[in-house]
Design an enzyme around this catalytic site. Structure first.
Site, PDB file in Angstrom:
ATOM      1  N   LYS A  53       0.839  -1.208   0.000  1.00  0.00           N
ATOM      2  CA  LYS A  53       0.000   0.000   0.000  1.00  0.00           C
ATOM      3  C   LYS A  53       0.872   1.254   0.000  1.00  0.00           C
ATOM      4  CE  LYS A  53      -3.830  -2.436   2.126  1.00  0.00           C
ATOM      5  NZ  LYS A  53      -4.491  -2.885   3.353  1.00  0.00           N
ATOM      6  N   GLN A  97      -4.473  -1.310   9.650  1.00  0.00           N
ATOM      7  CA  GLN A  97      -4.442  -2.648   9.061  1.00  0.00           C
ATOM      8  C   GLN A  97      -5.059  -3.673  10.024  1.00  0.00           C
ATOM      9  OE1 GLN A  97      -3.340  -3.394   5.850  1.00  0.00           O
ATOM     10  NE2 GLN A  97      -4.179  -5.419   6.274  1.00  0.00           N
ATOM     11  N   ASP A 120     -10.759   3.273   3.920  1.00  0.00           N
ATOM     12  CA  ASP A 120     -11.060   1.839   3.810  1.00  0.00           C
ATOM     13  C   ASP A 120     -12.570   1.626   3.679  1.00  0.00           C
ATOM     14  OD1 ASP A 120      -9.198  -0.147   3.601  1.00  0.00           O
ATOM     15  OD2 ASP A 120      -8.782  -0.288   5.750  1.00  0.00           O
TER      16      ASP A 120
END
Ligand code: NAP
Length: 283
Positions: A53, A97, A120
């Site tokens: 990422k 995460q 997200d």
């Protein structure tokens, strides 16, 4: 029939070129889109994901910060970091995460992220926005699937879409996105008694289960479009999806491969969401 491949790497490349150009336009206005990635603990898969990422951000001209913490970090300390990032004007997107260590309430941490930086798309406000058709951030994986359908100019109106899987990050948002585009949507899950009876009716099938060969050729209507979200390992340890690719490609009109399908699109949509967050913040 041999299905046409929907190439996630190729499409990602195209979309990332657009991201780079839009990021450049923002920079001219003095704004560099910024993503903060927070990793707690040393889960090996998570380490690979966050590295990818951060690298994707750098490659597209986005600013990125990787914050790594020991697995012993307290929930309070993590919440304090999220709050600091919420207040940091150089950061437009925040990604924590998952999974988090067991002593941390992941939902509480997600809810602590400002919805304006929830790239997200996991915050309850983002879920509510998707459900009600309001502006918000769409979860990256199903969003990437929608872009893949766009890439083949697929008109969902009047089509029957079957989503296999009902997780909050893939299955449910996927179903809502398909519904928003006027598909008739069926959601299947582990308690669905006859999966094949459902999938055989589908014009579009999205498999998001996490089990190999959940979808085989005999379960697919000729000409259906098949998107494979699953990420599994076969007996030889090779990455594979939920779909029996070799069999299903003989029946479907379009199919996504694994690897090289939905996976790269997920990171691409994270870049798109981060850029979008920066554009909104700079208005
Ligand atoms: P998840 O939370 O484990 O959800 C799996 C879903 O599959 C559940 O809703 C489950 O039903 C359903 N299911 C399990 N067995 C089934 C069966 N035999 N028939 C029908 N449905 C069944 O997983 P997830 O997070 O949604 O992820 C799904 C897969 O996508 C995983 O392989 C994951 O690694 C992959 N993934 C890939 C990406 C990417 O970027 N490519 C991103 C995210 C996830 P119940 O609800 O009844 O348990």
């Amino acid at each position: 029939m041999t299905a046409q491949l929907i190439d996630g790497n190729q499409l990602s490349k195209q979309l990332r070129t657009e991201v780079t150009a839009r990021a450049q336009a923002l920079k001219v206005k003095g704004v560099t889109p910024g993503l903060a990635v927070v990793l707690v603990g040393d889960n090996p898969a998570s380490q690979v994901y966050v590295r990818n990422k951060v690298k994707a951000c750098e490659d597209s001209g986005l600013h990125s910060v990787l914050e790594k913490y020991e697995a012993t970090l307290t929930e309070a300390d993590l919440l304090a970091r999220v709050e600091a990032l919420n207040n940091d004007p150089s950061i437009h997107g925040i990604l924590v995460q998952l999974p988090l260590p067991a002593h941390i309430d992941a939902q509480k941490v997600i809810e602590a992220i400002s919805p304006a930086k929830d790239v997200d798309g996991f915050h309850i406000a983002s879920a509510g926005a998707l459900m009600t058709g309001m502006p918000g951030f769409w979860p990256c994986t199903p969003y990437g699937c929608m872009k893949m359908l766009d890439s083949i100019a697929y008109d969902l109106r009047g089509k029957h879409a079957v989503v296999i899987g009902r997780s909050n990050i893939v299955g449910k948002p996927m179903a809502l996105m398909l519904l928003q585009k006027n598909a008739t949507v069926t959601i299947c899950h582990s308690a669905t008694p006859d999966l094949k009876a459902m999938t055989l009716q589908a014009d579009v099938i999205v498999a998001a289960v996490g089990k190999r060969n959940v979808l085989t050729a005999d379960m697919v209507k000729p000409g259906a479009v098949v998107l494979d979200v699953g990420m599994n390992r076969n007996a030889e340890g090779k990455l594979c999806g939920d779909v029996d690719f070799e069999g299903v490609k003989q029946v479907a009109s379009h199919i996504t491969p694994v690897p090289g399908g939905v996976g790269p699109m997920t990171i691409t949509m994270l870049l798109v969401n981060t850029l979008e967050a920066a554009e909104r913040a700079s208005k």
